[in-house]
Motif scaffolding. Structure first.
Motif, PDB file in Angstrom:
ATOM      1  N   LYS A  34     -89.051   3.615  14.584  1.00 56.73           N
ATOM      2  CA  LYS A  34     -88.897   4.006  13.105  1.00 56.73           C
ATOM      3  C   LYS A  34     -87.819   4.772  12.518  1.00 56.73           C
ATOM      4  CE  LYS A  34     -91.722   6.391   9.708  1.00 56.73           C
ATOM      5  NZ  LYS A  34     -93.137   7.334   9.446  1.00 56.73           N
ATOM      6  N   GLU A  35     -87.544   5.713  13.518  1.00 55.56           N
ATOM      7  CA  GLU A  35     -86.216   6.423  13.594  1.00 55.56           C
ATOM      8  C   GLU A  35     -84.968   5.642  13.188  1.00 55.56           C
ATOM      9  OE1 GLU A  35     -88.536   7.330  15.699  1.00 55.56           O
ATOM     10  OE2 GLU A  35     -89.414   8.820  14.538  1.00 55.56           O
ATOM     11  N   GLN A  36     -84.839   4.701  14.080  1.00 56.90           N
ATOM     12  CA  GLN A  36     -83.608   3.768  14.174  1.00 56.90           C
ATOM     13  C   GLN A  36     -83.608   2.831  12.912  1.00 56.90           C
ATOM     14  OE1 GLN A  36     -84.369   2.228  17.771  1.00 56.90           O
ATOM     15  NE2 GLN A  36     -82.823   3.226  18.960  1.00 56.90           N
ATOM     16  N   ILE A  37     -84.727   2.375  12.314  1.00 60.45           N
ATOM     17  CA  ILE A  37     -84.926   2.041  11.048  1.00 60.45           C
ATOM     18  C   ILE A  37     -84.541   2.460  10.227  1.00 60.45           C
ATOM     19  CG2 ILE A  37     -86.554   0.595   9.572  1.00 60.45           C
ATOM     20  CD1 ILE A  37     -86.082  -1.212  11.931  1.00 60.45           C
ATOM     21  N   GLU A  38     -85.056   3.946   9.966  1.00 62.06           N
ATOM     22  CA  GLU A  38     -84.535   4.844   8.865  1.00 62.06           C
ATOM     23  C   GLU A  38     -83.084   5.064   8.870  1.00 62.06           C
ATOM     24  OE1 GLU A  38     -87.241   8.042   9.748  1.00 62.06           O
ATOM     25  OE2 GLU A  38     -88.934   7.137   8.737  1.00 62.06           O
ATOM     26  N   ILE A  39     -82.506   5.101  10.054  1.00 60.31           N
ATOM     27  CA  ILE A  39     -81.002   5.474  10.089  1.00 60.31           C
ATOM     28  C   ILE A  39     -80.322   4.427   9.572  1.00 60.31           C
ATOM     29  CG2 ILE A  39     -79.131   5.669  11.767  1.00 60.31           C
ATOM     30  CD1 ILE A  39     -80.720   7.304  13.540  1.00 60.31           C
ATOM     31  N   PHE A  40     -80.651   2.902  10.014  1.00 60.35           N
ATOM     32  CA  PHE A  40     -80.155   1.871   9.100  1.00 60.35           C
ATOM     33  C   PHE A  40     -80.290   1.698   7.903  1.00 60.35           C
ATOM     34  CE2 PHE A  40     -80.177  -2.570   8.166  1.00 60.35           C
ATOM     35  CZ  PHE A  40     -79.106  -2.976   8.534  1.00 60.35           C
ATOM     36  N   VAL A  41     -81.549   2.153   7.296  1.00 60.54           N
ATOM     37  CA  VAL A  41     -81.629   2.217   5.776  1.00 60.54           C
ATOM     38  C   VAL A  41     -80.826   3.100   5.184  1.00 60.54           C
ATOM     39  CG1 VAL A  41     -83.439   2.713   4.002  1.00 60.54           C
ATOM     40  CG2 VAL A  41     -84.061   1.008   5.889  1.00 60.54           C
ATOM     41  N   ALA A  42     -80.698   4.432   5.607  1.00 60.78           N
ATOM     42  CA  ALA A  42     -79.820   5.435   4.979  1.00 60.78           C
ATOM     43  C   ALA A  42     -78.389   5.077   5.019  1.00 60.78           C
ATOM     44  CB  ALA A  42     -80.187   6.677   5.882  1.00 60.78           C
ATOM     45  N   GLN A  43     -77.912   4.295   5.912  1.00 61.83           N
ATOM     46  CA  GLN A  43     -76.476   3.650   6.025  1.00 61.83           C
ATOM     47  C   GLN A  43     -76.421   2.959   4.841  1.00 61.83           C
ATOM     48  OE1 GLN A  43     -74.017   5.338   7.655  1.00 61.83           O
ATOM     49  NE2 GLN A  43     -75.444   6.821   8.343  1.00 61.83           N
ATOM     50  N   ALA A  44     -77.065   2.002   4.588  1.00 66.48           N
ATOM     51  CA  ALA A  44     -77.274   0.815   3.735  1.00 66.48           C
ATOM     52  C   ALA A  44     -77.188   1.609   2.386  1.00 66.48           C
ATOM     53  CB  ALA A  44     -78.557  -0.069   3.759  1.00 66.48           C
ATOM     54  N   HIS A  45     -77.980   2.681   2.122  1.00 67.77           N
ATOM     55  CA  HIS A  45     -77.936   3.289   0.835  1.00 67.77           C
ATOM     56  C   HIS A  45     -76.611   4.088   0.837  1.00 67.77           C
ATOM     57  CE1 HIS A  45     -82.488   3.842   0.896  1.00 67.77           C
ATOM     58  NE2 HIS A  45     -82.125   2.609   0.926  1.00 67.77           N
ATOM     59  N   ARG A  46     -75.979   4.431   1.808  1.00 64.81           N
ATOM     60  CA  ARG A  46     -74.503   5.088   1.695  1.00 64.81           C
ATOM     61  C   ARG A  46     -73.525   4.188   1.401  1.00 64.81           C
ATOM     62  NH1 ARG A  46     -71.549   7.058   7.212  1.00 64.81           N
ATOM     63  NH2 ARG A  46     -70.010   8.377   6.320  1.00 64.81           N
ATOM     64  N   TYR A  47     -73.720   3.103   1.902  1.00 66.20           N
ATOM     65  CA  TYR A  47     -72.672   1.865   1.433  1.00 66.20           C
ATOM     66  C   TYR A  47     -72.951   1.521   0.003  1.00 66.20           C
ATOM     67  CZ  TYR A  47     -71.686   1.629   6.545  1.00 66.20           C
ATOM     68  OH  TYR A  47     -71.299   1.597   7.764  1.00 66.20           O
ATOM     69  N   GLY A  48     -74.019   1.560  -0.139  1.00 64.85           N
ATOM     70  CA  GLY A  48     -74.476   1.165  -1.942  1.00 64.85           C
ATOM     71  C   GLY A  48     -73.829   2.197  -2.780  1.00 64.85           C
ATOM     72  N   GLU A  49     -73.878   3.454  -2.366  1.00 62.63           N
ATOM     73  CA  GLU A  49     -73.707   4.803  -3.116  1.00 62.63           C
ATOM     74  C   GLU A  49     -72.008   4.685  -3.317  1.00 62.63           C
ATOM     75  OE1 GLU A  49     -75.323   8.126  -1.235  1.00 62.63           O
ATOM     76  OE2 GLU A  49     -77.095   7.525  -2.010  1.00 62.63           O
ATOM     77  N   ALA A  50     -71.379   4.041  -2.168  1.00 65.38           N
ATOM     78  CA  ALA A  50     -69.911   4.008  -2.313  1.00 65.38           C
ATOM     79  C   ALA A  50     -69.326   2.859  -3.168  1.00 65.38           C
ATOM     80  CB  ALA A  50     -69.251   3.789  -0.797  1.00 65.38           C
ATOM     81  N   ARG A  51     -70.427   2.132  -3.589  1.00 62.85           N
ATOM     82  CA  ARG A  51     -70.128   0.990  -4.727  1.00 62.85           C
ATOM     83  C   ARG A  51     -69.259  -0.306  -4.076  1.00 62.85           C
ATOM     84  NH1 ARG A  51     -70.932   2.278  -9.978  1.00 62.85           N
ATOM     85  NH2 ARG A  51     -69.594   0.518 -10.661  1.00 62.85           N
ATOM     86  N   LEU A  52     -69.992  -0.565  -2.797  1.00 62.62           N
ATOM     87  CA  LEU A  52     -69.238  -1.651  -2.074  1.00 62.62           C
ATOM     88  C   LEU A  52     -69.835  -2.941  -2.288  1.00 62.62           C
ATOM     89  CD1 LEU A  52     -68.628   0.194   1.403  1.00 62.62           C
ATOM     90  CD2 LEU A  52     -66.776  -0.512  -0.460  1.00 62.62           C
TER      91      LEU A  52
END
Length: 205
Positions: A4-22
């Motif tokens: 579950k923690e690895q899934i949460e890391i992945f989701v957080a990084q996806a959000h990070r790329y979205g926040e960077a307007r990529l």
């Protein structure tokens, strides 16, 4: 086992790329190597607001989905890159604003080295012709280009970058976007670093 923690890391990084307007809405997809498995955003998912329920888990060698979530239609080239490049752990397909403008240009640049960050962090950019998204032709072209490049421009489509970790991929994507912004805002009246300049960078940095 994927935790579950690895899934949460992945989701957080996806959000990070979205926040960077990529990317906009569902225009991007992301994958991450975890052992012999690949986490990849699910088909139709939006990376900026990705949820754990939309993360697919696949076996890298067989491509078999292991958690019942349908992976992105571009997962074929994600799998191919991870198979061909054992040092690569993260692959991002995105459509940032200026890089996508360049992807749609009739006469695309042959050299993106407008600042030192491009050769140092991005490297030479491969350009592939337009193929239908999700097609085997596109997947094969991207996999082939990524054998010896870390950044690929997809004509009339978007971009793909890969790297060892999430930070390196974000850095690569943002500096690629920066270079394309320089190219577009200069109205194609720009200079690039010479081969000697690039060699000097590698020697001293």
């Amino acid at each position: 086992m994927i935790t579950k923690e690895q899934i949460e890391i992945f989701v957080a990084q996806a959000h990070r790329y979205g926040e960077a307007r990529l990317m906009l809405c569902s225009s991007g997809n992301l994958s991450w190597r975890v052992g012999d498995k690949m986490l990849v955003s699910g088909t139709g998912s939006w990376l900026p607001v990705l949820t754990p329920e939309k993360v697919a888990v696949c076996d890298i060698m067989s491509g078999q989905v292991e958690n019942g979530v349908r992976p992105s239609m571009e997962s074929v080239f994600h799998l191919g890159i991870l198979r061909e490049r054992p040092e690569v752990n993260v692959v991002l397909h995105f459509q940032s604003e200026y890089a996508t403008v360049v992807a749609c240009m009739k006469n695309k640049p042959s050299n993106f080295n407008v600042t030192l960050e491009v050769p140092y962090h991005v490297g030479e950019v491969a350009v592939v012709p337009y193929y239908r998204p999700g097609s085997l032709e596109l997947a094969n072209a991207v996999i082939e280009a990524m054998k010896d490049h870390d950044a690929v421009l997809l004509s009339n489509h978007g971009q793909v970058v890969c790297g060892r970790d999430f930070d390196e991929v974000l850095e690569r994507a943002l500096f690629f976007e920066m270079a394309c912004r320089v190219i577009v805002q200069s109205r194609m009246d720009y200079t690039v670093l010479s081969r000697k300049d690039v060699e000097d960078l590698w020697e001293h940095l």
